[in-house]
Design a protein around this motif. Sequence first.
Motif, PDB file in Angstrom:
ATOM      1  N   ASN A 100       0.650  -1.244   0.116  1.00  0.00           N
ATOM      2  CA  ASN A 100      -0.022  -0.114   0.030  1.00  0.00           C
ATOM      3  C   ASN A 100       0.677   1.158  -0.170  1.00  0.00           C
ATOM      4  N   GLU A 101       1.903   1.230   0.746  1.00  0.00           N
ATOM      5  CA  GLU A 101       2.694   2.449   0.894  1.00  0.00           C
ATOM      6  C   GLU A 101       3.232   2.984  -0.655  1.00  0.00           C
ATOM      7  N   ARG A 102       3.877   1.845  -1.163  1.00  0.00           N
ATOM      8  CA  ARG A 102       4.311   2.293  -2.510  1.00  0.00           C
ATOM      9  C   ARG A 102       3.394   2.580  -3.445  1.00  0.00           C
ATOM     10  N   VAL A 103       2.207   2.215  -3.470  1.00  0.00           N
ATOM     11  CA  VAL A 103       1.031   2.413  -4.586  1.00  0.00           C
ATOM     12  C   VAL A 103       0.700   3.786  -4.120  1.00  0.00           C
ATOM     13  N   GLN A 104       0.671   4.183  -3.046  1.00  0.00           N
ATOM     14  CA  GLN A 104       0.079   5.488  -2.553  1.00  0.00           C
ATOM     15  C   GLN A 104       1.036   6.312  -2.869  1.00  0.00           C
ATOM     16  N   TYR A 105       2.328   6.134  -2.743  1.00  0.00           N
ATOM     17  CA  TYR A 105       3.626   6.999  -3.092  1.00  0.00           C
ATOM     18  C   TYR A 105       3.472   7.319  -4.490  1.00  0.00           C
ATOM     19  N   TRP A 106       3.254   6.251  -5.278  1.00  0.00           N
ATOM     20  CA  TRP A 106       3.383   6.624  -6.874  1.00  0.00           C
ATOM     21  C   TRP A 106       2.002   7.283  -7.196  1.00  0.00           C
ATOM     22  N   ILE A 107       0.614   6.948  -6.726  1.00  0.00           N
ATOM     23  CA  ILE A 107      -0.397   7.702  -7.105  1.00  0.00           C
ATOM     24  C   ILE A 107      -0.194   9.251  -6.657  1.00  0.00           C
ATOM     25  N   GLU A 108       0.469   9.628  -5.570  1.00  0.00           N
ATOM     26  CA  GLU A 108       0.454  10.879  -4.994  1.00  0.00           C
ATOM     27  C   GLU A 108       1.548  11.625  -6.093  1.00  0.00           C
ATOM     28  N   ARG A 109       2.538  10.989  -6.807  1.00  0.00           N
ATOM     29  CA  ARG A 109       3.143  11.520  -7.616  1.00  0.00           C
ATOM     30  C   ARG A 109       2.538  11.300  -9.069  1.00  0.00           C
ATOM     31  N   GLY A 110       1.328  11.207  -9.237  1.00  0.00           N
ATOM     32  CA  GLY A 110       0.806  11.052 -10.752  1.00  0.00           C
ATOM     33  C   GLY A 110       0.394   9.915 -11.300  1.00  0.00           C
ATOM     34  N   ALA A 111       0.853   8.858 -10.743  1.00  0.00           N
ATOM     35  CA  ALA A 111       0.657   7.598 -11.603  1.00  0.00           C
ATOM     36  C   ALA A 111      -0.627   7.187 -11.702  1.00  0.00           C
ATOM     37  N   GLN A 112      -1.275   6.732 -12.764  1.00  0.00           N
ATOM     38  CA  GLN A 112      -2.642   6.437 -12.992  1.00  0.00           C
ATOM     39  C   GLN A 112      -2.590   4.898 -12.911  1.00  0.00           C
ATOM     40  N   PRO A 113      -3.775   4.342 -12.206  1.00  0.00           N
ATOM     41  CA  PRO A 113      -3.790   2.969 -11.940  1.00  0.00           C
ATOM     42  C   PRO A 113      -4.896   2.446 -13.152  1.00  0.00           C
ATOM     43  N   SER A 114      -4.417   1.288 -13.687  1.00  0.00           N
ATOM     44  CA  SER A 114      -5.327   0.947 -14.502  1.00  0.00           C
ATOM     45  C   SER A 114      -6.893   0.294 -14.041  1.00  0.00           C
ATOM     46  N   LEU A 115      -7.789   0.100 -14.658  1.00  0.00           N
ATOM     47  CA  LEU A 115      -9.156  -0.155 -14.142  1.00  0.00           C
ATOM     48  C   LEU A 115      -8.898  -1.382 -13.375  1.00  0.00           C
ATOM     49  N   ARG A 116      -8.502  -2.274 -13.970  1.00  0.00           N
ATOM     50  CA  ARG A 116      -8.183  -3.621 -13.183  1.00  0.00           C
ATOM     51  C   ARG A 116      -7.482  -3.545 -11.836  1.00  0.00           C
ATOM     52  N   VAL A 117      -6.279  -2.813 -12.060  1.00  0.00           N
ATOM     53  CA  VAL A 117      -5.605  -2.460 -10.601  1.00  0.00           C
ATOM     54  C   VAL A 117      -6.406  -1.612  -9.800  1.00  0.00           C
ATOM     55  N   ALA A 118      -7.258  -0.544 -10.103  1.00  0.00           N
ATOM     56  CA  ALA A 118      -7.896   0.070  -9.134  1.00  0.00           C
ATOM     57  C   ALA A 118      -9.175  -1.136  -8.506  1.00  0.00           C
ATOM     58  N   ALA A 119      -9.647  -1.810  -9.092  1.00  0.00           N
ATOM     59  CA  ALA A 119     -10.500  -2.817  -8.697  1.00  0.00           C
ATOM     60  C   ALA A 119      -9.901  -3.532  -7.647  1.00  0.00           C
ATOM     61  N   LEU A 120      -8.541  -4.048  -8.048  1.00  0.00           N
ATOM     62  CA  LEU A 120      -7.766  -5.017  -6.894  1.00  0.00           C
ATOM     63  C   LEU A 120      -7.390  -4.279  -5.926  1.00  0.00           C
ATOM     64  N   TRP A 121      -7.169  -2.909  -6.044  1.00  0.00           N
ATOM     65  CA  TRP A 121      -6.597  -2.245  -4.856  1.00  0.00           C
ATOM     66  C   TRP A 121      -7.899  -2.082  -3.767  1.00  0.00           C
ATOM     67  N   LYS A 122      -9.106  -1.913  -4.289  1.00  0.00           N
ATOM     68  CA  LYS A 122     -10.150  -1.731  -3.397  1.00  0.00           C
ATOM     69  C   LYS A 122     -10.454  -3.097  -2.593  1.00  0.00           C
ATOM     70  N   GLU A 123     -10.339  -4.226  -3.398  1.00  0.00           N
ATOM     71  CA  GLU A 123     -10.408  -5.554  -2.690  1.00  0.00           C
ATOM     72  C   GLU A 123      -9.341  -5.881  -1.876  1.00  0.00           C
ATOM     73  N   TRP A 124      -8.152  -5.277  -2.228  1.00  0.00           N
ATOM     74  CA  TRP A 124      -6.888  -5.579  -1.047  1.00  0.00           C
ATOM     75  C   TRP A 124      -7.327  -4.725  -0.014  1.00  0.00           C
ATOM     76  N   GLU A 125      -7.835  -3.282  -0.035  1.00  0.00           N
ATOM     77  CA  GLU A 125      -8.238  -2.591   1.110  1.00  0.00           C
ATOM     78  C   GLU A 125      -9.290  -3.009   2.028  1.00  0.00           C
ATOM     79  N   LYS A 126     -10.104  -3.822   1.323  1.00  0.00           N
ATOM     80  CA  LYS A 126     -11.098  -4.605   2.236  1.00  0.00           C
ATOM     81  C   LYS A 126     -10.581  -5.735   2.952  1.00  0.00           C
ATOM     82  N   LYS A 127      -9.827  -6.335   2.215  1.00  0.00           N
ATOM     83  CA  LYS A 127      -9.171  -7.611   2.841  1.00  0.00           C
ATOM     84  C   LYS A 127      -8.079  -7.254   3.968  1.00  0.00           C
TER      85      LYS A 127
END
Length: 88
Positions: free
Chosen positions: A54-81
């Motif tokens: 999570n820390e690295r994903v948030q780091y890259w998103i803060e710097r402008g990285a765009q997650p793909s639709l599938r990665v965004a969905a997986l990230w939400k799943e990971w958040e719940k888990k």
Amino acid sequence: MVVIRLARKGAKKRPFYSIVVSDKRSARDGRYIERVGYFNPVAQGKETKLLMVNERVQYWIERGAQPSLRVAALWKEWEKKSGVAVEA
């Protein structure tokens, strides 16, 4: 532009995906900047299906990285888990 997307690994009929941060112009399975997790859609038993840092994903998103639709969905799943609050 920097994107967070899946890079396919594994054998025929046995997919395994790395979640990577890469330049949008590079090939799907080509060069990447950093590997931030993996996704195993055919995991069985006690195998881990999804793992993200999570820390690295948030780091890259803060710097402008765009997650793909599938990665965004997986990230939400990971958040719940994992029970970790994710701000996107």
